[in-house]
Structure formats: C-alpha cells, structure tokens
Design an enzyme around this catalytic site. Sequence first.
Site, PDB file in Angstrom:
ATOM      1  N   HIS A 223       6.034   5.751  -1.630  1.00 54.55           N
ATOM      2  CA  HIS A 223       4.679   5.359  -2.068  1.00 54.55           C
ATOM      3  C   HIS A 223       4.504   5.893  -3.495  1.00 54.55           C
ATOM      4  O   HIS A 223       5.295   5.584  -4.377  1.00 54.55           O
ATOM      5  CB  HIS A 223       3.685   5.901  -1.032  1.00 54.55           C
ATOM      6  CG  HIS A 223       2.274   5.424  -1.173  1.00 54.55           C
ATOM      7  ND1 HIS A 223       1.880   4.427  -2.025  1.00 54.55           N
ATOM      8  CD2 HIS A 223       1.116   5.832  -0.532  1.00 54.55           C
ATOM      9  CE1 HIS A 223       0.569   4.230  -1.916  1.00 54.55           C
ATOM     10  NE2 HIS A 223       0.085   5.076  -1.018  1.00 54.55           N
ATOM     11  N   HIS A 262       7.701  -4.268  -2.971  1.00 56.14           N
ATOM     12  CA  HIS A 262       6.326  -3.979  -2.559  1.00 56.14           C
ATOM     13  C   HIS A 262       6.021  -4.776  -1.307  1.00 56.14           C
ATOM     14  O   HIS A 262       6.440  -5.926  -1.189  1.00 56.14           O
ATOM     15  CB  HIS A 262       5.339  -4.358  -3.667  1.00 56.14           C
ATOM     16  CG  HIS A 262       4.030  -3.680  -3.529  1.00 56.14           C
ATOM     17  ND1 HIS A 262       3.064  -4.112  -2.651  1.00 56.14           N
ATOM     18  CD2 HIS A 262       3.531  -2.569  -4.119  1.00 56.14           C
ATOM     19  CE1 HIS A 262       2.026  -3.299  -2.717  1.00 56.14           C
ATOM     20  NE2 HIS A 262       2.281  -2.353  -3.594  1.00 56.14           N
ATOM     21  N   ASP A 316       4.837   1.628 -10.063  1.00 57.36           N
ATOM     22  CA  ASP A 316       5.478   2.913 -10.350  1.00 57.36           C
ATOM     23  C   ASP A 316       6.629   2.799 -11.340  1.00 57.36           C
ATOM     24  O   ASP A 316       7.144   3.818 -11.800  1.00 57.36           O
ATOM     25  CB  ASP A 316       6.004   3.540  -9.044  1.00 57.36           C
ATOM     26  CG  ASP A 316       4.881   4.127  -8.204  1.00 57.36           C
ATOM     27  OD1 ASP A 316       3.865   4.516  -8.795  1.00 57.36           O
ATOM     28  OD2 ASP A 316       5.029   4.198  -6.974  1.00 57.36           O
TER      29      ASP A 316
HETATM   30  N1  ACO Z   1      15.693  -1.537  -3.907  1.00 60.00           N
HETATM   31  C1  ACO Z   1      16.645  -2.180  -3.150  1.00 60.00           C
HETATM   32  N2  ACO Z   1      16.346  -2.876  -2.029  1.00 60.00           N
HETATM   33  C2  ACO Z   1      15.068  -2.942  -1.666  1.00 60.00           C
HETATM   34  C3  ACO Z   1      14.030  -2.319  -2.409  1.00 60.00           C
HETATM   35  C4  ACO Z   1      14.391  -1.596  -3.576  1.00 60.00           C
HETATM   36  N3  ACO Z   1      13.465  -0.946  -4.304  1.00 60.00           N
HETATM   37  N4  ACO Z   1      12.848  -2.551  -1.806  1.00 60.00           N
HETATM   38  C5  ACO Z   1      13.134  -3.279  -0.715  1.00 60.00           C
HETATM   39  N5  ACO Z   1      14.462  -3.521  -0.620  1.00 60.00           N
HETATM   40  C6  ACO Z   1      15.154  -4.273   0.432  1.00 60.00           C
HETATM   41  C7  ACO Z   1      15.258  -3.395   1.686  1.00 60.00           C
HETATM   42  O1  ACO Z   1      16.435  -2.635   1.691  1.00 60.00           O
HETATM   43  C8  ACO Z   1      15.221  -4.428   2.780  1.00 60.00           C
HETATM   44  O2  ACO Z   1      16.502  -5.010   2.875  1.00 60.00           O
HETATM   45  P1  ACO Z   1      17.088  -5.491   4.293  1.00 60.00           P
HETATM   46  O3  ACO Z   1      16.178  -6.594   4.726  1.00 60.00           O
HETATM   47  O4  ACO Z   1      18.473  -5.949   3.961  1.00 60.00           O
HETATM   48  O5  ACO Z   1      17.047  -4.307   5.199  1.00 60.00           O
HETATM   49  C9  ACO Z   1      14.288  -5.509   2.236  1.00 60.00           C
HETATM   50  O6  ACO Z   1      14.326  -5.379   0.812  1.00 60.00           O
HETATM   51  C10 ACO Z   1      12.843  -5.338   2.710  1.00 60.00           C
HETATM   52  O7  ACO Z   1      12.434  -4.016   2.345  1.00 60.00           O
HETATM   53  P2  ACO Z   1      11.509  -3.120   3.239  1.00 60.00           P
HETATM   54  O8  ACO Z   1      11.794  -1.689   2.943  1.00 60.00           O
HETATM   55  O9  ACO Z   1      11.557  -3.556   4.683  1.00 60.00           O
HETATM   56  O10 ACO Z   1      10.100  -3.515   2.655  1.00 60.00           O
HETATM   57  P3  ACO Z   1       8.747  -2.770   2.973  1.00 60.00           P
HETATM   58  O11 ACO Z   1       7.666  -3.737   2.704  1.00 60.00           O
HETATM   59  O12 ACO Z   1       8.801  -2.127   4.299  1.00 60.00           O
HETATM   60  O13 ACO Z   1       8.733  -1.562   1.904  1.00 60.00           O
HETATM   61  C11 ACO Z   1       8.677  -0.468  -0.179  1.00 60.00           C
HETATM   62  C12 ACO Z   1       8.156  -1.644   0.655  1.00 60.00           C
HETATM   63  C13 ACO Z   1       8.556   0.829   0.637  1.00 60.00           C
HETATM   64  C14 ACO Z   1       7.793  -0.335  -1.403  1.00 60.00           C
HETATM   65  C15 ACO Z   1      10.127  -0.729  -0.571  1.00 60.00           C
HETATM   66  O14 ACO Z   1      10.209  -1.883  -1.368  1.00 60.00           O
HETATM   67  C16 ACO Z   1      10.763   0.448  -1.300  1.00 60.00           C
HETATM   68  O15 ACO Z   1      11.287   1.361  -0.642  1.00 60.00           O
HETATM   69  N6  ACO Z   1      10.700   0.477  -2.676  1.00 60.00           N
HETATM   70  C17 ACO Z   1      11.190   1.599  -3.436  1.00 60.00           C
HETATM   71  C18 ACO Z   1      10.161   2.713  -3.464  1.00 60.00           C
HETATM   72  C19 ACO Z   1       8.975   2.382  -4.354  1.00 60.00           C
HETATM   73  O16 ACO Z   1       9.122   1.942  -5.488  1.00 60.00           O
HETATM   74  N7  ACO Z   1       7.788   2.651  -3.832  1.00 60.00           N
HETATM   75  C20 ACO Z   1       6.548   2.411  -4.554  1.00 60.00           C
HETATM   76  C21 ACO Z   1       5.846   1.215  -4.054  1.00 60.00           C
HETATM   77  S1  ACO Z   1       4.352   0.912  -4.963  1.00 60.00           S
HETATM   78  C22 ACO Z   1       3.300   2.082  -4.397  1.00 60.00           C
HETATM   79  O17 ACO Z   1       3.379   2.553  -3.306  1.00 60.00           O
HETATM   80  C23 ACO Z   1       2.297   2.566  -5.315  1.00 60.00           C
END
Ligand code: ACO
Length: 379
Positions: A223, A262, A316
Amino acid sequence: MTAEVGFSRGLEGVIAAESALTYIDGQQGILAYLGIPIEELTEHSSFEETAFLLLYQKLPKRTELADFKQELLRHRTLPEAVLDVLKRLPRKTAPMALLRTAVSVLGHFDPSPDDVSTATLQAKALKLIVQMATLTAVIGRWRKGLEPIVPNSDLSHAANFLYMLTGRKPTDEAARVFDVALILHADHEFPASTFASSVVASTLSDIYSSVCAALGALKGPLHGGANEQVIKMIAAIGDPARAEPYIKEKLTRKEIIMGFGHRQYKTYDPRARILKHYSEKLAQQAQDPCFFQIEEIVEKTVIEALGSRGIFPNVDFYSGTVYHYLGIEPELYTPIFAISRIVGWAAHMIEYLKENRIFRPTTRYIGPPLGHYTPIEQR
Ligand code: ACO
C-alpha cells in the site's frame, strides 16, 4: 445464519459502502473528489481547500475557507508530552511507527475522544490534519538529532511543513509542488487503510484508534509503503544504463515491481501522470536528471512487459522522486502520504457513521467437520 453473498479474495469487486466522496474510473484513468477532476483541483485548489471539500462535502465559500485555515493555524503546536514520549523511543524506530504511536498519544489529550458526532469528528479531523504534519516534521528532524522548528503562521500548510522539516522557507515552486502532492493523496475511495479506519470507526470507537489502524495498513509495502521502496529501488539501480536489465531480471524472477499495478486502475493512474510532470520539472531545475531518467526507463520496461495485463505506474511511483528532488529522505515518504490521507480517512469515517452499521463480514469455513473434543491422553 446470514445469507452468503459470495466470496472474493481480498474483497475484490465487493462494494463495502456507499460514498459521495471520490469517484474512480479505473479503465479510463479518472479520479475526482466530489465530482471535481483531480487535474482541476491540482491546478486551481489548495490542500486546505481540498481538505474542506472532503470533510464537508462542498467547496468552501471565501469566509468558510478563511475560518478553516485559521483553525488549522491554531493547532500547529503539539502538546509537550507528545514530544516527551517521542524522545523516549529508540531513535532508529521507523517514522511510520513513531507517527502511529504519537497519534495514539494525542488521543490522551482529547477531553472527549469517544464523541463521534459529525461536527465533533470534523473538528478532531482538522486538528489531526495539522498535528500529524507537525509530528512528521518533528520526527524527521528528531531522527537526525535536530530540535523541532516553531511553525510559521505566514506559511500555507504545505509550505509550513517543508519549513518545519528543513528549517528553511521553501521556494514558492517547492511549496506548490508539495501542495499538489498533498491534494493528490487526500483521498482514494476504499483502499486498505481507509477500509481499516472505517471498520474501527463502525464499532463507534474513537478517531485516534481508527487513524492508528489506518496508519498500520498504509505502512505496508503493498500500500503506501511502496513509495519508499520505489525510491530505494531507483537508488539501487543508480544509473539509467542499468535500469532496463535490472527490471527485466526482476520480471524474469517473477518479482513484484514496486510502484506498479493497482486494484482499481487498469490504466495509467492519473495521480502518477501529474506527479511525473512535476518530477520532470524538478529534475530539470535541479540539473540532476538521473533519478527521473531511471524512472522513465523503468516505466517503459514494465509497461512493455505488463501493460497488456493492466499494470501501469501507480501514485507511489513518481511521488518518491518529487520528494527526492525536494530534498526529503525516503523514510518520510509514507508518513507524508499519511499527513494527506488523514483527510480521506476522516471524511469516510464521518460519512459512514451517518448511516452506521458495524462491519462484520464472514469467512467460508473450510475446517474439519463437526466432531468431538479428544482428551489429551487419546491424541
Ligand atoms: N509487478 C509485477 N507484477 C505485478 C505487479 C507489479 N507491481 N502488480 C501486480 N502484478 C501481477 C501479480 O503478480 C498478479 O499476477 P498473476 O495473476 O500471474 O498471479 C497479477 O498482476 C494481479 O496482481 P494482484 O496482486 O492479484 O493484484 P491486486 O489487485 O491484488 O494488488 C497491488 C494490487 C497490491 C497494488 C499490486 O499491484 C502490487 O503488489 N503492486 C506493487 C506494490 C505497490 O506499488 N503498491 C502501491 C499501490 S498504490 C497504493 O496503495 C497507494
């Protein structure tokens, strides 16, 4: 037994509340507070006015805004005891943990912490908006062994924060960029932190408990904690020539790239677009383009690999470079997120409590079937 309405891991797609505050179109990349696009707010508004907008659900008239700003000014100084508590904690404690503790301590100085009527919560929120900013500046200085700076009542909320952190009056440009960053982070509907604070508020607990829960959720690297991780990654890359292979290696190892992806946006996060613009501007002014250049290559590499799956820069990704060029250390990036998002946490609490129903979802039981207790000698 209540009727089951379905299971969605991470509550994806579940509507947990109704809200008039923030509109997101994650396919088109639209974000608006009370129907006003974020681009217009960052161009014409201020953090103070945006905070009023979210807390009172309307744009203030001139006198209302003046009164609101006056109230903000009135609370810039912290109770001495809060500073004393901070001083007793280990200096190497993470700033987000210090901020969480300090907010909890602030609650002890509220004569009516459990009053959750709308007007009282609006007043408490206003005070927290100011005091969390002062706290973050104090924490930033204390980590370096520096004394707190007395707030300057001639300065806006954004400018005063930078002043209290650095001891120098910021340029108008720096204050404006920081103000824009605060506006952009003020609310975002129902992310983990806002949901956490609303869950606590729905039990009719006090605002300090709710904000502590929100701070705990925001701190996580999935987050708000991602902004600190992003800048550390950019620093680790160190050279634009290394950016593409670095990211490709990470992707081959199936690692998550911080600052991308996201739950709501499957396109470019509109906040990231605005922050990218300011990062570029600040990089040019500083004649130090390295971090910005690395970020552009990281962005291009990730979008080429994952853009087709809806993974783009989120808020972010570029906020860290903005703060980097403003001379702020990475450990303060998530607390800075919090000093803005306190507005959204409070606004959602106030809104939800008007038609409160305690949050109490359920789990799908996957344990053993009903049986009997086995005495210890028979196990
Ligand atoms: N890098 C690489 N792969 C990613 C990323 C990323 N940043 N984000 C998502 N994916 C992939 C996941 O591995 C997943 O792949 P799979 O289907 O093969 O397993 C797919 O995309 C779906 O991702 P989820 O994690 O299920 O998506 P969710 O909606 O649950 O999570 C989240 C969203 C937590 C923001 C995620 O994209 C992430 O971990 N991002 C990196 C951390 C980040 O930047 N957080 C800040 C978000 S903005 C905020 O909170 C203010």
